[in-house]
Design a protein around this motif. Structure first.
Motif, short mmCIF file in Angstrom:
data_model
loop_
_atom_site.label_atom_id
_atom_site.label_comp_id
_atom_site.label_asym_id
_atom_site.label_seq_id
_atom_site.Cartn_x
_atom_site.Cartn_y
_atom_site.Cartn_z
N PHE A 258 -63.14 19.18 58.00
CA PHE A 258 -62.95 19.19 56.55
C PHE A 258 -63.20 20.59 55.99
O PHE A 258 -62.48 21.04 55.08
CB PHE A 258 -63.89 18.19 55.89
N GLU A 259 -64.18 21.28 56.52
CA GLU A 259 -64.48 22.64 56.05
C GLU A 259 -63.30 23.58 56.30
O GLU A 259 -62.95 24.40 55.44
CB GLU A 259 -65.73 23.17 56.75
N ILE B 19 -52.02 24.99 48.17
CA ILE B 19 -51.65 23.70 47.60
C ILE B 19 -51.47 23.78 46.08
O ILE B 19 -50.66 23.05 45.50
CB ILE B 19 -52.71 22.62 47.93
N PHE B 20 -52.19 24.68 45.44
CA PHE B 20 -52.17 24.75 43.98
C PHE B 20 -50.74 24.94 43.47
O PHE B 20 -50.02 25.85 43.88
CB PHE B 20 -53.05 25.90 43.50
N LEU B 21 -50.29 24.03 42.62
CA LEU B 21 -48.96 23.99 41.99
C LEU B 21 -47.86 23.51 42.93
O LEU B 21 -46.70 23.42 42.51
CB LEU B 21 -48.57 25.36 41.39
N MET C 215 -60.19 14.45 53.59
CA MET C 215 -59.18 15.42 53.16
C MET C 215 -58.24 14.81 52.13
O MET C 215 -57.94 15.41 51.10
CB MET C 215 -58.37 15.90 54.38
N PHE C 216 -57.78 13.61 52.43
CA PHE C 216 -56.87 12.91 51.53
C PHE C 216 -57.50 12.74 50.15
O PHE C 216 -56.89 13.05 49.12
CB PHE C 216 -56.50 11.55 52.13
N ASP C 217 -58.73 12.27 50.13
CA ASP C 217 -59.42 12.02 48.86
C ASP C 217 -59.67 13.33 48.10
O ASP C 217 -59.61 13.36 46.86
CB ASP C 217 -60.74 11.30 49.10
N TYR C 218 -59.96 14.40 48.82
CA TYR C 218 -60.18 15.70 48.17
C TYR C 218 -58.92 16.15 47.43
O TYR C 218 -58.99 16.62 46.30
CB TYR C 218 -60.57 16.75 49.22
N PHE D 187 -55.93 17.74 43.12
CA PHE D 187 -54.53 18.09 42.89
C PHE D 187 -53.76 16.83 42.49
O PHE D 187 -52.74 16.48 43.08
CB PHE D 187 -53.92 18.72 44.15
N GLU D 188 -54.28 16.17 41.52
CA GLU D 188 -53.75 14.87 41.10
C GLU D 188 -52.25 14.94 40.83
O GLU D 188 -51.75 15.89 40.23
CB GLU D 188 -54.47 14.39 39.84
#
Length: 357
Positions: free
Chosen positions: A66-67, A76-78, A99-102, A107-108
């Motif tokens: 995860f780290e 990932i942003f945008l 990871m999925f939940d993060y 990044f909804e």
């Protein structure tokens, strides 16, 4: 940042990316709209067309922590889509859910693309994917019978995977206006090619699409699995006719010449995976990956796509922007759609199908 503001910025990035892609800009102000982060290389199956997963070879496979995932998450942003999988089975990673939940929390609204063999897709994951309601689930099935599945995947899990697929279909049907899509993946080999029309029939029963892929020769022994092009053309046309009849989305990533589709109605039924992203479809033989996508390995090395081993930079050594608009990405954007693209591009089905036409 609120979801409304994030969606607005994401839409603006999409539109800017379309403009920069259309004009083939070399240095981009937009960010990638599709990001792929691998989650590891371990797998619970031993597909005959994959890398060796037995003996000492098994020591080379790993799960992404995860780290390490967080350290690779800046691109990932945008982005509109995150492909959260790698060269292995994503659900085998004990930190995959984290990871999925993060991503969901930070990044909804992003669309997930998950490629899995489906055997570990338990009720918890089925309900989570249906509830999130914005995913493409590509399930590597490769057969329409248990016997053929066993000969290719080397595990007796066909019935189990089919139950999981049907559960996922049932779960998404309970969600009003559900946007979760299911695709069944089929790698052409001489062991399964005759089952392709029946494979389309199975997909139609659960409202799934079909993705056909050429065999990727990873090791010399895989050459024995190759299908003769004439037979591949014949069966592919039968499968496409079946897909047209059953109204099944049929996506063919094949290096066969584009003119193997004699019927224009069939030709219109094949194409790229629909992903609900307002992107420009590339003309025949053209590639837009260097403008739209970034793919990275678990050790941070960035490459343009799954067909290329080009090293465009390492996110542990450079910032995302240094790589995204660095010399290697600029070179790729300058050359990918010329008569002399990089060598890796000449092995790509998109290029091959165009050049063979």
């Amino acid at each position: 940042m609120t979801l409304k503001n994030l969606k607005k910025l994401r839409d603006l990035n999409n539109r800017l990316n379309r403009w920069e892609t259309y004009f083939q800009k070399e240095i981009l102000d937009s960010r990638p709209v599709i990001v792929q982060i691998p989650t590891g290389t371990k797998c619970n199956l031993k597909c005959v067309f994959c890398t060796d997963r037995e003996g000492k070879a098994s020591e080379n496979y790993y799960d992404l922590s995860f780290e390490d995932f967080i350290s690779l998450s800046e691109p990932i942003f945008l982005s509109s889509m995150l492909q959260l999988y790698g060269w292995g089975e994503p659900f085998i990673n004990p930190e995959y859910e984290k990871m999925f939940d993060y991503v969901v929390d930070n990044f909804e609204g992003i669309k997930f693309y998950i490629s899995t063999n489906g055997s570990l897709m338990n009720d918890t994951w089925i309900n989570k994917l249906a509830k999130y309601n914005n995913s493409i689930i590509n399930i590597s099935l490769n057969a329409s019978t248990a016997a053929t599945y066993g000969s290719i995947m080397k595990r007796d899990k066909f019935e189990q995977v089919m139950r999981n697929i049907k559960k996922l279909d049932e779960a998404r049907r309970k969600v009003e206006g559900c946007r979760t899509k299911i695709f069944l993946s089929f790698v052409n080999t001489d062991k399964n090619i005759d089952e392709l029309p029946e494979f389309v029939e199975i997909a139609s029963e659960i409202n799934a699409g079909v993705i056909i892929q050429d065999l990727n020769i990873i090791e010399h022994k895989h050459a024995n699995l190759m299908v003769h092009p004439d037979k591949a053309r014949y069966v592919l046309n039968l499968a496409q006719k079946k897909a047209l009849e059953k109204k099944v989305q049929f996506c063919s990533f094949s290096s066969l010449p584009r003119d193997h589709l004699n019927n224009p109605d069939l030709a219109s039924n094949s194409g790229p995976i629909p992903d609900d992203i307002p992107l420009l479809p590339p003309p025949p033989g053209q590639c837009y990956e260097p403008w739209q996508r970034i793919l990275m390995s678990a050790d941070g090395i960035v490459s343009p796509c799954c067909n290329s081993q080009m090293n465009l930079g390492n996110l542990h050594e450079k910032t995302f922007q240094e790589i995204w608009n660095g010399d290697m990405y600029i070179y790729l954007r300058q050359t990918v759609n010329t008569p002399n693209p990089p060598g890796d591009c000449l092995k790509c089905p998109v290029k091959m199908s165009y050049l063979l036409s």
